[in-house]
Design an enzyme around this catalytic site. Structure first.
Site, mmCIF file in Angstrom:
data_model
loop_
_atom_site.group_PDB
_atom_site.id
_atom_site.type_symbol
_atom_site.label_atom_id
_atom_site.label_comp_id
_atom_site.label_asym_id
_atom_site.label_seq_id
_atom_site.Cartn_x
_atom_site.Cartn_y
_atom_site.Cartn_z
ATOM 1 N N ARG A 47 3.521 17.368 -6.996
ATOM 2 C CA ARG A 47 3.715 16.063 -6.372
ATOM 3 C C ARG A 47 4.209 15.056 -7.420
ATOM 4 N NH1 ARG A 47 0.971 11.746 -6.003
ATOM 5 N NH2 ARG A 47 1.328 10.293 -4.304
ATOM 6 N N GLY A 89 -4.857 -7.494 -7.473
ATOM 7 C CA GLY A 89 -3.583 -6.765 -7.402
ATOM 8 C C GLY A 89 -2.430 -7.497 -8.048
ATOM 9 N N LYS A 141 -14.526 -7.562 -9.583
ATOM 10 C CA LYS A 141 -13.408 -8.458 -9.908
ATOM 11 C C LYS A 141 -13.902 -9.834 -10.349
ATOM 12 C CE LYS A 141 -10.444 -5.938 -6.686
ATOM 13 N NZ LYS A 141 -10.060 -5.809 -5.283
HETATM 14 N N1 HSE Z 1 -9.958 -1.899 -2.038
HETATM 15 C C1 HSE Z 1 -9.443 -3.105 -2.594
HETATM 16 C C2 HSE Z 1 -9.217 -4.128 -1.509
HETATM 17 C C3 HSE Z 1 -8.128 -2.927 -3.300
HETATM 18 O O1 HSE Z 1 -9.465 -3.856 -0.331
HETATM 19 O O2 HSE Z 1 -8.814 -5.229 -1.834
HETATM 20 C C4 HSE Z 1 -8.273 -2.447 -4.688
HETATM 21 O O3 HSE Z 1 -9.162 -3.207 -5.421
#
Ligand code: HSE
Length: 440
Positions: A49, A134, A205
């Protein structure tokens, strides 16, 4: 100058996005970084992959250590996730003198102190823009863009899965379990959604943002974490009647006696921009003394949005990797000798306002008893809403929902008072308590 060589550990969604963005925008990225940046080696258990994504020009192996041991590789991108093998490989990459770029919030929130100390001792960088929200450059903003400021608080919607679920619950009046299943069907929620819906991902985070904002060590074990699993659409509708939306917020705040570090559902005034962040989008508000309020909005997950942050880190590392380590931006914004030892406050010491919903017998004197107990504890009431009819709760006429908004009070005081109110015979069900933040 020949391109800097990068090794990628794990080529899933974000890894393939990173490879594609680097390839597509290579000329512009080279123009910004001062030299080319090339992924020349990829390690992934699924070699076939991986090869289908990167083609024949890139060496693909199934053993990550081959990447770490390759002397031509200057930067290792870790996109494996979790704190098992990912931690071992990151520590080995640092020991081998490689700079590390990672999107792994769990790893850094839990093992950050050990990882940053090892990186500093070795004179390498650990860059992690992609670990928080992100594609939103919030680490860059907190660490560099706002460096003139004394930061007062940071509040963010930093988990897209839960924001999608809450948006759907509000839009469609559906219950949590129903929307969760739909979110899983659409791919917004994982098959095991625990870290998202229990607030753990958001707490990872906000723990990282807290360290950078206040110069305190990364200390996930001190974060208060409460998810959205117990939220009812009834409360979302009552909140709306009172002019609020319910969001899962990660909050870190400089308070009189320490630093607040918490994740929980929260009523936010509907007129605030962050209250209108819908679906899987993320947003972070920062309050700072010189600039005032700033808001950062964008996609908090996904292949190319997260790759955007990974590649930004690659450019930073490429620009600075030959610099004297003391001239680089410190991992946690503050120089090691200037870190603060200010304590993270236990949740009982946090001061905030509250939304309370009580299912009570519709009898004379009930409101007086409840407000009397609140007054005894010095808890001031901001607003009261009583729903006699079944228009929201769908219950019969002998019971009523009593909704109370309070002014700021210490959480410990509120807990003790709710215990007393709960024992009143006219209080017929467990009291619902949701914290409220005005964010002004
Ligand atoms: N699972 C996370 C979210 C994304 O739903 O924002 C990656 O941290």
């Amino acid at each position: 100058m020949k391109p800097i060589q990068v090794g990628l550990l794990g080529i899933g969604t974000v890894g393939s996005g990173t490879f594609n963005v680097l390839t597509r925008n290579q000329e512009e990225i080279k123009g910004r970084a001062g030299r080319g940046i090339e992924i020349t080696m990829v390690a992934d258990l699924n070699v076939e992959r991986a090869r289908s994504i990167v083609g024949d020009g890139v060496q693909v192996v199934d053993d990550a250590r081959k990447v770490i041991e390759n002397p031509d590789i200057d930067i290792v991108i870790e996109l494996i996730g979790g704190y098992g093998i990912a931690k071992t490989l990151v520590m080995e990459a640092i020991a081998a003198g490689k700079h590390v770029v990672t999107a792994n919030k769990a790893l850094l929130a839990v093992h950050g102190p050990e990882i940053f100390a090892a990186a500093s001792a070795k004179g390498v960088m650990v860059a992690f823009e992609a670990a928080v929200a992100g594609g939103i450059p919030i680490i860059k903003a907190l660490r560099e863009g706002l460096t003139a400021n004394r930061i007062e608080w940071v509040a963010g919607i930093v988990n897209g899965t839960t924001n999608f679920i809450l948006s759907e619950m509000r839009d469609k009046g559906l219950d949590f379990e129903v929307v969760l299943k739909e979110a899983q069907r659409l791919g917004y929620a994982e098959a095991d959604p625990t870290f998202d819906i229990e607030g753990v991902d958001a707490a990872h985070k906000v723990t990282l943002m807290s360290a950078i904002a206040f110069g305190i060590p990364v200390q996930f074990d001190k974060a208060y974490t409460e998810g959205i699993t117990k939220l009812s659409s009834v409360d979302i509708r009552y909140a709306e009647q009172l002019g609020y939306r319910i969001k899962l917020l990660g909050i870190t705040k400089r308070a009189a006696k320490g630093v607040e570090l918490r994740v929980h559902p929260c009523l936010v005034p509907a007129k605030r921009l962050i209250a209108n962040v819908e679906g899987a989008m993320n947003a972070v508000v920062v309050e700072a003394d010189a600039v005032g309020t700033t808001l950062y909005y964008g996609q908090g997950a996904g292949s190319e949005p997260t790759a955007s942050a990974v590649v930004a880190d690659l450019v930073d590392v490429t620009r600075l990797h030959t610099a004297d380590p003391t001239h680089r931006v410190p991992h946690l914004a503050f120089q090691p000798g200037a870190m603060s030892d200010e304590a993270v406050l236990p949740m009982e010491e946090v001061v905030t306002s509250y939304y309370l919903r009580m299912r009570v017998a519709d009898q004379t004197g009930v409101l007086t008893k409840v407000t009397g107990l609140l007054a005894e504890a010095g808890i001031s009431i901001d607003a009261v809403l009583q729903r006699e009819s079944d228009e929201i709760s769908g219950e019969d006429g002998n019971q009523t929902d009593l909704i109370i908004l309070t002014h700021d009070t210490r959480e410990g005081e509120m807990n003790a008072t709710l215990e007393k109110i709960q024992t009143l015979p006219s209080v017929l069900a467990p009291i619902v308590r949701i914290r409220k933040e005005e964010l002004n």
